[in-house]
Scaffold this motif. Structure first.
Motif, short mmCIF file in Angstrom:
data_model
loop_
_atom_site.label_atom_id
_atom_site.label_comp_id
_atom_site.label_asym_id
_atom_site.label_seq_id
_atom_site.Cartn_x
_atom_site.Cartn_y
_atom_site.Cartn_z
N GLY A 224 7.81 6.21 17.38
CA GLY A 224 7.68 5.13 18.35
C GLY A 224 6.30 4.49 18.40
N ASP A 225 6.14 3.59 19.37
CA ASP A 225 4.87 2.90 19.53
C ASP A 225 3.80 3.91 19.91
OD1 ASP A 225 3.36 0.56 19.44
OD2 ASP A 225 3.50 0.27 21.61
N GLY A 226 2.67 3.86 19.22
CA GLY A 226 1.59 4.80 19.48
C GLY A 226 1.67 6.07 18.66
N PRO A 231 -2.60 -0.93 13.03
CA PRO A 231 -3.05 -2.05 13.87
C PRO A 231 -2.02 -2.40 14.95
CG PRO A 231 -3.31 -2.58 11.53
CD PRO A 231 -2.57 -1.29 11.60
N GLU A 232 -0.74 -2.10 14.72
CA GLU A 232 0.33 -2.49 15.66
C GLU A 232 0.77 -1.32 16.54
OE1 GLU A 232 0.76 -2.49 12.30
OE2 GLU A 232 0.39 -4.56 11.71
N ASN A 233 -0.10 -0.34 16.76
CA ASN A 233 0.39 0.86 17.46
C ASN A 233 0.30 0.79 18.98
OD1 ASN A 233 -2.27 1.34 17.93
ND2 ASN A 233 -2.37 3.30 16.85
N ALA A 234 0.06 -0.41 19.51
CA ALA A 234 0.09 -0.56 20.97
C ALA A 234 0.73 -1.91 21.31
CB ALA A 234 -1.32 -0.46 21.53
N ASN A 235 1.79 -2.26 20.59
CA ASN A 235 2.43 -3.56 20.81
C ASN A 235 3.80 -3.43 21.45
OD1 ASN A 235 3.87 -2.53 18.70
ND2 ASN A 235 3.67 -4.31 17.35
N GLY A 236 4.15 -2.22 21.86
CA GLY A 236 5.44 -2.03 22.51
C GLY A 236 6.62 -1.89 21.55
N VAL A 237 6.35 -1.97 20.26
CA VAL A 237 7.42 -1.88 19.24
C VAL A 237 7.25 -0.56 18.47
CG1 VAL A 237 8.35 -2.93 17.14
CG2 VAL A 237 7.50 -4.38 19.00
N PRO A 238 8.35 0.15 18.21
CA PRO A 238 8.24 1.39 17.44
C PRO A 238 7.43 1.18 16.16
CG PRO A 238 10.47 1.14 18.26
CD PRO A 238 9.74 -0.14 18.59
N ASP A 239 6.49 2.09 15.91
CA ASP A 239 5.57 1.89 14.79
C ASP A 239 6.27 1.90 13.44
OD1 ASP A 239 3.55 1.62 16.60
OD2 ASP A 239 2.69 3.61 16.29
N ILE A 240 7.33 2.68 13.31
CA ILE A 240 8.02 2.70 12.01
C ILE A 240 8.63 1.32 11.73
CG2 ILE A 240 10.28 3.55 12.86
CD1 ILE A 240 10.33 5.31 10.26
N LEU A 241 9.03 0.61 12.79
CA LEU A 241 9.56 -0.75 12.60
C LEU A 241 8.43 -1.73 12.29
CD1 LEU A 241 12.38 -1.01 15.31
CD2 LEU A 241 12.54 -0.26 12.92
N ASP A 242 7.27 -1.54 12.94
CA ASP A 242 6.12 -2.39 12.59
C ASP A 242 5.81 -2.28 11.10
OD1 ASP A 242 5.55 -3.35 15.20
OD2 ASP A 242 4.50 -1.49 15.68
N GLU A 243 5.85 -1.03 10.60
CA GLU A 243 5.53 -0.83 9.18
C GLU A 243 6.58 -1.49 8.30
OE1 GLU A 243 2.48 0.76 8.11
OE2 GLU A 243 3.25 -0.58 6.57
CA CA Z 1 3.99 -0.48 17.50
#
Ligand code: CA
Length: 612
Positions: A224-226, A231-243
């Motif tokens: 998840g997020d965080g 760079p996107e680990n505090a945007n409210g979106v799960p980090d695996i999806l950001d990647e």
């Molecule tokens: Ca994120």
């Protein structure tokens, strides 16, 4: 040398890992990351004895915790050894410093872990961040300062290849340039390939979708997020999806603009007088096969130092169907997370699917120097996969028609970049859709049947892995890990623990229970791979470049395509599981790749999530 310079020098030596001597291999092999306290626990001993041998398990204080007799497996064709298996699954007390002994042989100390620490999942996912093109890799997001680097290929713009290929055929080029920035470098090179990007994105997004659909709070948190250093680990979106979105952004950019006519080879051609016949087609909505360097660069080359001209290579049906499949999947998964992105993905998926139906037989044919091919002569599975994703997302009647007409409808076969039918079946088994309940059951039964075959193969292997093959293919570790994905889903759907044990076996093999006593994942284990074929993590080639980060899986033993200079010297000298060298020159054995690390992420996240 000043004191400061001396300190810097020592620091550099430490950074470069020069002070790390490699552990010697031992005859008792097991997962070097340790074993689950409540899970299956198996080790393998290579020993010529035809009779069972006494084994003893010692705790950290040297006290005997358990003892028993080995099971004589016998001759193991995959490794060319005579092996014994040691099962100590009945020991369930968590702790560090356990050792197994058999006569004079002793294992390294290992841990029994009561709960997952999530480190492997996180490190394996960080590989993708560190493969990002067009952006700097920042020191604050990596484990060592020397892994930071300036952006490469920023921006990554190119027009269509308009020079002579290796046979001398001059290609016509095109009248446009695409900005195909972002995305991940595919492997040890700086090419970016839509075909291999597809299966890699799908696997990461599926790790998330599995957790979301099956309501797995632990996995949702771990991905998840965080959860990641990004760079996107505090945007409210799960980090695996950001990647995954970082790659999707590149894939979307590879779609041919509307109204463009291109000259491409149609059908399964062999060159005549060194030339393929090119035909003008309306290429609107198709996807270019790849963006890549004109010529191969040497090792080492930091991405920012790559001076080769980049080109787009002609669009293919395979790339187009990969684009359709993952954008359809993304439209579903991002539907509430980012409706505008979801809509953009769905539009791209529909355009790509329509384009592939219009042009079903444009194959990747080469050869073009400077990049790999990812050529695939059978697109039945790509068509089925794309139809399944589009149908699961939209219920689209045309996608359903294609789906039901496919010989692969609800079938499962081994997953690889060129064999993606199972991905469609997994989606249909997992995601609620308009399929009849009996059909969803059939999709799940098909996955269970494949998982059952993998467990049968496991029984026939001295090292107890769910994979049997007379020869080990390029990227064999990913073949093993992709089977862990199917075994994991079979466990999810049935709760039958044997399937989960099969996934544990796959990971145990990759992390050390193998004849080379080798962890194929950097940074995890006493004898972890250290010298991948990679243009930036190239310390072995040049000490000014960094060692690899943790969490990167080697392609692994390859006994069927021994084409590099290291492998050539091993021909006839190794057995399938031992045709491997920790050498950066051994690109057929020790490269790294996005489609190999993706199932490592999936399997590691699954095992963490389902550990008891
Ligand atoms: Ca994120």
């Amino acid at each position: 040398m000043t004191r400061l310079a001396a300190l810097l020098f020592v620091s550099l030596l430490v950074l470069a890992g020069v002070t790390h001597a490699e552990e010697a291999p031992r005859p008792i092999r097991l997962n070097q990351m340790g074993l689950e306290a409540n899970g299956p626990k198996r080790a393998v001993l290579a020993d010529a004895s035809k009779s069972p041998l006494d084994w003893t398990l010692l705790d950290a204080s040297g006290a005997t915790v358990a003892s028993g007799k080995t099971k004589v497996f016998g001759d193991n064709a995959a490794s060319g050894e005579h092996v014994h298996q040691i099962d100590f699954s009945s020991v369930r007390k968590a702790g560090d410093g356990y050792r197994l002994t058999v006569g004079a042989a002793e294992s390294r100390p290992f841990a029994l872990r009561a709960r997952p620490d999530g480190k492997l999942t996180k490190a394996a996912l960080s590989f993708f961040y560190q493969q990002r093109a067009s952006v700097p890799i920042e020191a604050r997001f990596v484990e060592r300062p020397d892994l930071a680097r300036p952006a490469g290929h920023a921006p990554d713009k190119a027009t269509c290849f308009d020079l002579a290929d290796e046979r001398g055929q001059v290609w016509p080029g095109c009248d446009y340039t695409l900005d195909a920035s972002d995305g991940w470098y595919d492997a040890g090179d700086h090419g970016k390939y839509v075909v291999n990007g597809g299966v890699s994105v799908w696997t990461l997004v599926n790790a998330y979708e599995r957790a979301a659909v099956l309501k797995r709070p632990g996995a949702l948190k771990a991905l998840g997020d965080g959860s990641q250093a990004l760079p996107e680990n505090a945007n409210g979106v799960p980090d695996i999806l950001d990647e995954a979105r970082f790659e999707l952004s590149f894939l979307l950019a590879m779609q041919v603009p509307d109204g463009k006519t291109l000259q491409v080879p149609v059908g399964k051609q062999k060159p005549v007088d060194g030339k393929l016949k090119l035909t003008a087609i309306d290429a609107s909505g198709m996807a270019h096969q790849k963006i890549a360097d004109r010529n191969w660069t040497g090792l080492p080359t930091s991405p920012a130092d790559d001076k080769e001209v980049r080109y787009l290579y002609y669009p293919t049906t395979g790339a187009t169907l990969n684009l359709a499949a993952v954008t359809a999947q993304a439209a579903r998964v991002w539907k509430t997370i980012d409706p505008a992105f979801s809509a953009r993905c769905l539009e791209a998926a529909r355009r790509a699917f329509a384009a592939a139906l219009r042009h079903p037989d444009i194959y990747q044919l080469g050869p073009f120097t400077g990049s790999g091919g990812y050529g695939d002569g059978d697109l039945t599975d790509e068509l089925y996969w794309a139809a399944a994703e589009l149908y699961a997302t939209t219920g689209d009647a045309n996608a359903e028609k294609v789906l039901r007409a496919s010989p692969l409808f609800l079938a499962t076969s081994d997953i690889s970049w060129g064999s993606v039918g199972a991905l469609g079946t997994i989606t249909l088994a997992l995601v609620p859709s308009g399929l009849k309940p009996a059909e969803i059951t059939q999709a799940r039964t098909s996955l269970m049947a494949a998982a059952g075959r993998y467990l049968s193969e496991d029984l026939g292997q001295g090292y107890g892995l769910p994979y049997a093959a007379p020869g080990y293919p390029w990227g064999s570790n990913s073949s093993v890990l992709n089977r862990a994905v199917v075994l994991g889903l079979a466990y999810d759907f049935t709760g039958e623990i044997a399937y989960r044990f099969g996934a544990v076996d796959a990971m145990d093999y990759v992390l050390g229970r193998n004849p080379l006593d080798r962890s194929y994942v950097t940074g995890f284990g006493a004898r972890a791979m250290q010298n991948p074929h990679h243009r930036f993590w190239a310390r072995q080639a040049n000490a000014a470049y960094p060692a690899p980060p943790a969490g990167v899986v080697s392609g692994g033993p390859n006994s069927t395509n021994m084409g590099d200079d290291v492998a050539k010297t091993m021909k006839g000298q190794c057995k399938p599981q031992t045709c491997w060298t920790d050498d950066y020159r051994a690109f057929t054995q020790n490269e790294v790749a996005i489609n190999w690390n993706a199932p490592l992420v999936w399997a590691s996240a699954f095992l963490d999530d389902t550990m008891r």
